[in-house]
Design a protein around this motif. Structure first.
Motif, mmCIF file in Angstrom:
data_model
loop_
_atom_site.group_PDB
_atom_site.id
_atom_site.type_symbol
_atom_site.label_atom_id
_atom_site.label_comp_id
_atom_site.label_asym_id
_atom_site.label_seq_id
_atom_site.Cartn_x
_atom_site.Cartn_y
_atom_site.Cartn_z
ATOM 1 N N GLU A 182 0.820 -1.203 0.000
ATOM 2 C CA GLU A 182 0.000 0.000 0.000
ATOM 3 C C GLU A 182 0.860 1.262 0.000
ATOM 4 O O GLU A 182 0.583 2.221 -0.724
ATOM 5 C CB GLU A 182 -0.931 0.005 1.215
ATOM 6 N N ASP A 183 1.913 1.245 0.803
ATOM 7 C CA ASP A 183 2.822 2.387 0.893
ATOM 8 C C ASP A 183 3.478 2.650 -0.454
ATOM 9 O O ASP A 183 3.583 3.793 -0.904
ATOM 10 C CB ASP A 183 3.878 2.112 1.965
ATOM 11 N N LEU A 184 3.911 1.590 -1.117
ATOM 12 C CA LEU A 184 4.539 1.734 -2.439
ATOM 13 C C LEU A 184 3.561 2.334 -3.443
ATOM 14 O O LEU A 184 3.900 3.272 -4.179
ATOM 15 C CB LEU A 184 5.030 0.370 -2.922
ATOM 16 N N HIS A 199 -10.736 -1.263 1.643
ATOM 17 C CA HIS A 199 -9.858 -1.185 2.799
ATOM 18 C C HIS A 199 -9.805 0.264 3.299
ATOM 19 O O HIS A 199 -9.150 1.112 2.678
ATOM 20 C CB HIS A 199 -8.458 -1.693 2.451
ATOM 21 N N PRO A 200 -10.478 0.558 4.405
ATOM 22 C CA PRO A 200 -10.608 1.939 4.889
ATOM 23 C C PRO A 200 -9.284 2.658 5.105
ATOM 24 O O PRO A 200 -9.171 3.841 4.785
ATOM 25 C CB PRO A 200 -11.362 1.766 6.214
ATOM 26 N N GLY A 201 -8.283 1.974 5.647
ATOM 27 C CA GLY A 201 -7.004 2.639 5.894
ATOM 28 C C GLY A 201 -6.371 3.141 4.614
ATOM 29 O O GLY A 201 -5.999 4.322 4.495
ATOM 30 N N PHE A 202 -6.263 2.265 3.629
ATOM 31 C CA PHE A 202 -5.736 2.657 2.329
ATOM 32 C C PHE A 202 -6.679 3.652 1.666
ATOM 33 O O PHE A 202 -6.238 4.621 1.036
ATOM 34 C CB PHE A 202 -5.563 1.423 1.437
ATOM 35 N N GLN A 206 -1.914 0.221 -17.415
ATOM 36 C CA GLN A 206 -2.194 1.346 -16.521
ATOM 37 C C GLN A 206 -3.673 1.377 -16.130
ATOM 38 O O GLN A 206 -4.019 1.714 -14.993
ATOM 39 C CB GLN A 206 -1.810 2.662 -17.205
ATOM 40 N N ALA A 207 -4.549 1.026 -17.078
ATOM 41 C CA ALA A 207 -5.981 0.989 -16.794
ATOM 42 C C ALA A 207 -6.304 -0.064 -15.746
ATOM 43 O O ALA A 207 -7.086 0.172 -14.821
ATOM 44 C CB ALA A 207 -6.760 0.710 -18.081
ATOM 45 N N MET A 208 -5.685 -1.217 -15.871
ATOM 46 C CA MET A 208 -5.909 -2.276 -14.894
ATOM 47 C C MET A 208 -5.379 -1.867 -13.520
ATOM 48 O O MET A 208 -6.010 -2.126 -12.491
ATOM 49 C CB MET A 208 -5.226 -3.561 -15.357
ATOM 50 N N LEU A 209 -4.219 -1.213 -13.495
ATOM 51 C CA LEU A 209 -3.649 -0.762 -12.227
ATOM 52 C C LEU A 209 -4.560 0.265 -11.561
ATOM 53 O O LEU A 209 -4.810 0.200 -10.349
ATOM 54 C CB LEU A 209 -2.262 -0.167 -12.464
ATOM 55 N N ALA A 210 -5.073 1.213 -12.343
ATOM 56 C CA ALA A 210 -5.966 2.230 -11.796
ATOM 57 C C ALA A 210 -7.214 1.592 -11.203
ATOM 58 O O ALA A 210 -7.693 1.992 -10.128
ATOM 59 C CB ALA A 210 -6.349 3.231 -12.890
ATOM 60 N N THR A 211 -7.752 0.591 -11.879
ATOM 61 C CA THR A 211 -8.931 -0.109 -11.384
ATOM 62 C C THR A 211 -8.633 -0.830 -10.079
ATOM 63 O O THR A 211 -9.433 -0.786 -9.125
ATOM 64 C CB THR A 211 -9.423 -1.117 -12.436
ATOM 65 N N GLU A 212 -7.485 -1.493 -10.017
ATOM 66 C CA GLU A 212 -7.099 -2.211 -8.800
ATOM 67 C C GLU A 212 -6.958 -1.252 -7.613
ATOM 68 O O GLU A 212 -7.373 -1.568 -6.495
ATOM 69 C CB GLU A 212 -5.783 -2.963 -9.025
ATOM 70 N N LEU A 213 -6.367 -0.091 -7.845
ATOM 71 C CA LEU A 213 -6.200 0.886 -6.769
ATOM 72 C C LEU A 213 -7.556 1.374 -6.253
ATOM 73 O O LEU A 213 -7.764 1.490 -5.036
ATOM 74 C CB LEU A 213 -5.378 2.074 -7.256
ATOM 75 N N GLN A 214 -8.468 1.658 -7.168
ATOM 76 C CA GLN A 214 -9.795 2.115 -6.760
ATOM 77 C C GLN A 214 -10.543 1.044 -5.970
ATOM 78 O O GLN A 214 -11.172 1.331 -4.947
ATOM 79 C CB GLN A 214 -10.611 2.517 -7.983
ATOM 80 N N LEU A 215 -10.468 -0.190 -6.433
ATOM 81 C CA LEU A 215 -11.153 -1.274 -5.742
ATOM 82 C C LEU A 215 -10.559 -1.509 -4.358
ATOM 83 O O LEU A 215 -11.293 -1.721 -3.383
ATOM 84 C CB LEU A 215 -11.063 -2.563 -6.583
ATOM 85 N N HIS A 216 -9.235 -1.469 -4.262
ATOM 86 C CA HIS A 216 -8.597 -1.677 -2.967
ATOM 87 C C HIS A 216 -8.945 -0.538 -2.008
ATOM 88 O O HIS A 216 -9.173 -0.772 -0.808
ATOM 89 C CB HIS A 216 -7.081 -1.777 -3.129
#
Length: 202
Positions: A59-61, A122-125, A108-118
């Protein structure tokens, strides 16, 4: 010609960037949950110890990656518009040029989707993610304030809300374009921006 010897700081930055690039590939290809720190370190050619010397967690990365990307985009668009001075036409042309270049490849599209879903799961992230997105929204809202002031009329809705809607539209269209084809995010953004400022003949 003697090879440049990296300083300690340069070497650490190189390691960080390689880990970030490896994480992007892994998360885009395997998904956030399926990607481990070991996967990222191995992909980058380092040990897990090297990973934890630079980042606390996946998450930090990824937050660091997002922060870098948002800062670069903000500098690029605000810098381009600033060169136009008080000329609305030039300022809008700079905004159009930036919008046309906005896009993502499939990874990049897949990465952006993964970040939004995570972030949603996950409230902290999610809090850290939302804070970065809010900073970006405020930057774009200030940019819109400037353009509407130069154009000589008020925005149809408050600029923070307008900026957020444009950001969401751009992300969604970039993902659709990268994965399924059709109109690019840049093409859609330019069309929407022109409709917002059409009274001035932009």
């Amino acid at each position: 010609m003697p090879q440049h010897r990296l300083t300690r700081e340069e070497s650490q930055e190189q390691t960080r960037q390689r880990l970030i690039e490896a994480a992007c590939r892994q998360v885009a290809g395997r998904g956030f949950a399926s990607t481990t720190v070991r996967d990222i370190a191995k992909e980058a050619g380092y040990t897990q110890g090297a990973f934890y010397s630079n980042f606390k967690s996946k998450e930090d990365l990824l937050l660091d990656l997002l922060r870098q990307h948002k800062e670069q985009e903000a500098l690029r668009i605000t810098g381009a518009v600033a060169t136009a001075g008080e000329d609305f036409g030039k300022a809008f042309s700079a905004l159009e040029s930036w919008a046309r270049d906005f896009g993502m490849d499939a990874s990049q599209a897949m990465l952006a989707t993964e970040l939004q879903l995570h972030a949603a799961r996950h409230p902290g992230f999610g809090q850290a993610y939302a804070a970065l997105m809010e900073q970006q929204r405020q930057i774009y809202a200030q940019l819109l304030d400037r353009l509407f002031a130069l154009a000589g009329h008020a925005p149809p809705v408050p600029t923070p809300a307008l900026a957020g809607s444009l950001m969401a539209l751009a992300r969604s269209q970039a993902i659709d374009h990268a994965l399924y084809g059709g109109a690019s995010a840049g093409e859609v953004l330019v069309t929407v921006l022109r409709s917002l400022f059409q009274r001035q003949g932009a």
